[in-house]
Design a protein around this motif. Structure first.
Motif, PDB file in Angstrom:
ATOM      1  N   HIS A   6     -13.574 -64.457  10.458  1.00 17.39           N
ATOM      2  CA  HIS A   6     -12.163 -64.267  10.118  1.00 17.39           C
ATOM      3  C   HIS A   6     -11.983 -63.047   9.211  1.00 17.39           C
ATOM      4  CE1 HIS A   6     -11.423 -68.145  11.974  1.00 17.39           C
ATOM      5  NE2 HIS A   6     -12.452 -68.620  11.277  1.00 17.39           N
TER       6      HIS A   6
ATOM      7  N   PRO B 183      -7.284 -50.457  10.204  1.00 13.23           N
ATOM      8  CA  PRO B 183      -7.062 -49.044  10.559  1.00 13.23           C
ATOM      9  C   PRO B 183      -5.623 -48.694  10.907  1.00 13.23           C
ATOM     10  CG  PRO B 183      -9.148 -49.763  11.444  1.00 13.23           C
ATOM     11  CD  PRO B 183      -8.484 -50.992  10.880  1.00 13.23           C
TER      12      PRO B 183
ATOM     13  N   ASN C 126     -13.938 -60.428   9.320  1.00 10.62           N
ATOM     14  CA  ASN C 126     -14.073 -59.277  10.218  1.00 10.62           C
ATOM     15  C   ASN C 126     -12.788 -59.033  11.001  1.00 10.62           C
ATOM     16  OD1 ASN C 126     -16.691 -58.610   9.509  1.00 10.62           O
ATOM     17  ND2 ASN C 126     -17.618 -59.924  11.058  1.00 10.62           N
ATOM     18  N   GLY C 127     -12.077 -60.108  11.306  1.00  9.41           N
ATOM     19  CA  GLY C 127     -10.781 -59.950  11.976  1.00  9.41           C
ATOM     20  C   GLY C 127      -9.783 -59.225  11.095  1.00  9.41           C
TER      21      GLY C 127
ATOM     22  N   ALA D  19     -10.612 -57.067   8.740  1.00  7.50           N
ATOM     23  CA  ALA D  19     -11.064 -55.671   8.688  1.00  7.50           C
ATOM     24  C   ALA D  19     -10.624 -54.908   9.928  1.00  7.50           C
ATOM     25  CB  ALA D  19     -12.582 -55.620   8.533  1.00  7.50           C
ATOM     26  N   ALA D  20     -10.606 -55.575  11.075  1.00 10.81           N
ATOM     27  CA  ALA D  20     -10.276 -54.902  12.331  1.00 10.81           C
ATOM     28  C   ALA D  20      -8.814 -54.474  12.406  1.00 10.81           C
ATOM     29  CB  ALA D  20     -10.611 -55.810  13.510  1.00 10.81           C
ATOM     30  N   ILE D  21      -7.931 -55.167  11.686  1.00 13.37           N
ATOM     31  CA  ILE D  21      -6.514 -54.798  11.759  1.00 13.37           C
ATOM     32  C   ILE D  21      -6.134 -53.744  10.722  1.00 13.37           C
ATOM     33  CG2 ILE D  21      -5.910 -57.091  12.649  1.00 13.37           C
ATOM     34  CD1 ILE D  21      -4.657 -57.708   9.904  1.00 13.37           C
TER      35      ILE D  21
END
Length: 294
Positions: free
Chosen positions: A202, A211, A204-205, A207-209
């Motif tokens: 979660h 950028p 990492n999720g 972190a992915a949003i």
């Protein structure tokens, strides 16, 4: 084309730099206060110098990688007049003002200075995935770019000698506050029975949003445009208070969140509660300016 390069400082990063130069068949001279650290490099073909002055005199360009610019200046002070007519490249992390002081020291001894910031770990050095930012005279950067490209993807960021260090400080700020936030999140999660491995996917999720969020905030701050909000400051004011309460309930310090809350509150009190969260950036700059003026 091979070059003559010296490396002063053989900690993990200095060894990685010197190792990449040796692997590329550059004539590489090394120096370190603890000579034994040079042994693996000497076995691969590097040349030992007994003093910083001897190392600088041996090469057209000298790379200095030590703990900070106070040590850089001490080492270069030992090099003295050997710097005359030579190029010195600082690759030690420190504040921009420190880079300017080192440049002045080198110039006073007749040398030319380029400042650099290594943005990636030791195991990337010598590959294109490594990144080094350089600041200072463009002609120095251009002349020695083949050496720099041996080490990393090299990028010139401007003539101001402190500009690479400024990038370094800003990006390290982002990195370490992110790591700190993750460690804090693990602690809050753990106090509620959530294990690190349970939280990780979660996290990492999240972190992915980031950028595209970073992109929007950067564009808005640069343009000074904070209207038409999808994430208004007022919503952050409520959310950050919940986070602070959760931290305190778990017995953990929430100083970073509390500092952020204070900036959010200033924005709300100034009538910017309906603005996009990008509004917080100019608020922080204004508060910093007030603090420096007092």
């Amino acid at each position: 084309m091979t070059a003559t390069v010296s490396v002063l400082g053989l900690g993990p990063m200095g060894q990685a730099l010197a190792g990449a130069l040796v692997a590329a068949d550059h004539r590489t001279t090394v120096w370190n206060r603890t000579p034994a650290k040079a042994d693996p490099l000497l076995a691969r073909g590097a040349v030992w110098a007994d003093t910083p002055a001897a190392a600088v005199a041996a090469s057209d360009v000298t790379l200095v990688n030590v703990v900070d610019h106070a040590v850089v200046d001490a080492v270069l002070g030992d090099a003295g007049d050997a710097m005359a007519g030579r190029v010195i490249v600082g690759l030690s992390s420190d504040i921009p003002d420190a880079s300017h002081r080192t440049a002045e020291l080198v110039a006073a001894r007749g040398g030319r200075y380029l400042d650099g910031a290594i943005m990636t770990p030791t195991d990337t050095i010598g590959t294109p995935s490594a990144s080094i930012l350089f600041a200072g005279p463009l002609d120095i950067f251009d002349a020695h770019r083949p050496v720099f490209d041996t080490l990393a993807t090299s990028t010139w960021v401007g003539v101001d000698i402190g500009r690479a260090a400024a990038f370094d400080m800003a990006l390290l700020d982002l990195f370490w506050t992110s790591v700190s936030g993750f460690v804090h999140a693990l602690a809050v999660a753990g106090s509620n029975g959530i294990t690190p491995t349970e939280l990780l996917p979660h996290a990492n999720g999240i972190a992915a949003i980031l950028p595209p969020i970073f992109g929007e905030i950067a564009e808005r701050v640069e343009a000074g445009r904070h209207d038409d909000a999808s994430a208004p400051v007022s919503s952050v004011a409520a959310s950050v208070r919940h986070l602070i309460a959760a931290s305190h309930a778990a017995g953990f310090d929430a100083a970073a969140l509390e500092a952020f809350r204070d900036y959010v509150d200033v924005a709300v009190e100034a009538g910017h509660g309906a603005d996009e969260i990008s509004r917080i950036a100019p608020v922080r700059r204004a508060r910093a300016a007030e603090s420096l003026a007092t």
